[in-house]
Design an enzyme around this catalytic site. Structure first.
Site, PDB file in Angstrom:
ATOM      1  N   ARG A  56      23.160  -3.678  13.330  1.00  0.00           N
ATOM      2  CA  ARG A  56      22.245  -4.496  13.732  1.00  0.00           C
ATOM      3  C   ARG A  56      20.825  -3.645  13.584  1.00  0.00           C
ATOM      4  NH1 ARG A  56      20.260  -4.528  18.644  1.00  0.00           N
ATOM      5  NH2 ARG A  56      22.075  -4.198  19.695  1.00  0.00           N
ATOM      6  N   TYR A 109       2.672 -22.000   5.149  1.00  0.00           N
ATOM      7  CA  TYR A 109       4.157 -22.550   5.244  1.00  0.00           C
ATOM      8  C   TYR A 109       4.389 -23.245   6.711  1.00  0.00           C
ATOM      9  CZ  TYR A 109       9.157 -22.190   6.274  1.00  0.00           C
ATOM     10  OH  TYR A 109      10.380 -22.394   6.604  1.00  0.00           O
ATOM     11  N   ASP A 181       2.196 -13.083   2.721  1.00  0.00           N
ATOM     12  CA  ASP A 181       3.534 -13.541   2.299  1.00  0.00           C
ATOM     13  C   ASP A 181       3.682 -13.725   0.733  1.00  0.00           C
ATOM     14  OD1 ASP A 181       5.672 -15.459   1.603  1.00  0.00           O
ATOM     15  OD2 ASP A 181       5.627 -16.419   3.737  1.00  0.00           O
ATOM     16  N   LYS A 206      14.390 -17.293  -1.418  1.00  0.00           N
ATOM     17  CA  LYS A 206      13.779 -18.209  -2.325  1.00  0.00           C
ATOM     18  C   LYS A 206      13.890 -17.305  -3.809  1.00  0.00           C
ATOM     19  CE  LYS A 206      12.354 -20.172   0.957  1.00  0.00           C
ATOM     20  NZ  LYS A 206      13.179 -21.267   1.637  1.00  0.00           N
TER      21      LYS A 206
END
Ligand SMILES: Cc1ncc(COP(=O)(O)O)c(C=O)c1O
Length: 393
Positions: A56, A109, A181, A206
């Site tokens: 983690r 977005y 972004d 993506k």
């Protein structure tokens, strides 16, 4: 002699010798790593010594992806995350505190709107939207509480292109951090850190992954900024999976080639759709009719404008829905950036709760369809999309 179970567990955990390094980064499917003593573990958990303690916190496969992204985006450090939104969340919460304000594009977005409504709404972090292609409006919207300006290199879904250099200058003069972004452009087309952005975020789901087979994200920036975001992501549990990081690394190897083909296919298709019956407008930064075409040509690599385009169907909402039912080569699915062409209609899916006026407020129209142009043969795509757009039943 230890018992069979003990021997099996020891034997199966022994590392192979690899004098000849593998061509691909292995998937380190290990939640934890053996340490020599408590001091070593303490230092690892504080990141004051190189290495890994618990996945983690960090993992060698994540680290390989992070190093690759640092090299390609040009930052000092990076963090691989469970999704693009985990990276967004890490940046937003590491930059902003209660009382601060996030300034984001009007057309953005939908996940950003979701973050504002589902998460930030519970905090005392305010959110304001502005048309980021209007620099005077941005300057006017920056107030004493504004601490973070959010941009998208190429906006989802409108394809508006941000002038990162000018907006970063404007924001920095007012002590506002700039996050970009870069998902739609990918580092193959744009490197916003070089233009003055403080931090870059990706949905590696993506273009970086490129095959619609992973969910992942990343953020890249200065060592301090990434360290601050890592503290949020670690404690909120937004770490990447080593398997997804492996897929993202594999995707990076062909990213440049894919972006070339996405861009050339999208330009060919955009030109054909511009003159097709039933289509009122085509938004693609590679077309001279696009409001930021000159900026795109100057700032995106080699004049490529990526694979995302938006079309406006003349018949509004019903025409948009009809279009989705008619496509045969393209696939009606959300997401983008994969080898297959995907189409989606915000007015009947992600933004279905918005009235026509509210859609327009968000920079969209009822007949707007978002198309993620894939790597199929351009002629097949043109035939399919032109037929789907034709007016009438
Ligand atoms: C521009 C952009 N940023 C971020 C995200 C969020 O990425 P993820 O779905 O990997 O969380 C998306 C997803 O569609 C996106 O299109």
């Amino acid at each position: 002699m230890p018992g069979f179970s003990t021997r099996a567990i020891r034997a199966a955990g022994r590392m192979p010798d690899t004098p000849q390094p593998p061509i691909n980064v292995p998937i380190y499917a290990s939640s934890t790593f053996e340490v020599a003593d408590a001091a070593e573990l303490g230092e690892l958990l504080e990141f004051s010594r190189p290495g890994h303690s618990y996945s983690r916190y960090s993992n060698p496969t994540h680290e390989a992806l992070e190093r690759a992204l640092v090299e390609l985006e040009g930052g000092e450090a990076a963090l691989a995350t469970a999704s693009g939104m985990a990276a967004v969340h890490g940046i937003v919460l590491s930059v902003l505190r209660a009382g601060d304000e996030l300034l984001m594009p009007r057309a953005v977005y939908g996940g950003m709107v979701g973050l504002a409504q589902a998460v930030l709404e519970r905090t005392d972090i305010a959110v304001r939207s502005v048309d980021t292609s209007d620099h005077e409006a941005v300057a006017g919207a920056i107030g004493p509480r504004t601490k973070l300006l959010w941009l998208e290199t190429i906006a989802n879904p409108t394809t508006a292109v941000a002038d990162v250099a000018a907006l970063a200058e404007l924001a920095h003069a007012r002590d506002v951090v700039v996050a970009v972004d870069n998902t739609f452009a990918s580092p193959a087309l744009a490197t916003p850190l070089a233009l003055g952005a403080d931090v870059v975020v990706h949905s590696t789901t993506k273009y970086i992954g490129g095959h619609s087979d992973l969910i992942g994200g990343a953020l890249i920036g200065s060592a301090d900024r990434v360290h601050a975001a890592r503290r949020i992501v670690i404690n909120a549990g937004g770490n990447a999976s080593p398997f997804e990081a492996f897929l993202a690394l594999r995707g990076l190897k062909t990213l440049a080639l894919r972006m070339e083909r996405h861009s050339s296919n999208a330009l060919t298709v955009a030109r054909a759709l511009e003159v097709a019956p039933g289509i009122a407008a085509v938004h693609y930064p590679g077309l001279p009719t696009h409001p930021q075409h000159v900026l795109a040509a100057r700032t995106l690599r080699d004049g490529m404008a990526g694979g995302m385009l938006a079309i406006e169907l003349a018949g509004g909402r019903p025409h948009g829905e009809h279009f989705l039912q008619r496509v045969r080569v393209a696939v009606h699915a959300t997401s983008l950036g994969g080898v297959e062409t995907l189409v989606s209609h915000p007015a009947s899916s992600s933004h279905r709760q918005l009235s026509d006026a509210e859609l327009s407020e968000a920079g969209m129209t009822p007949g707007m369809v978002r198309i993620s142009i894939g790597l199929e043969d351009a002629d097949d795509l043109i035939e399919d999309l032109v037929a789907a757009a034709r007016p009438g039943a």
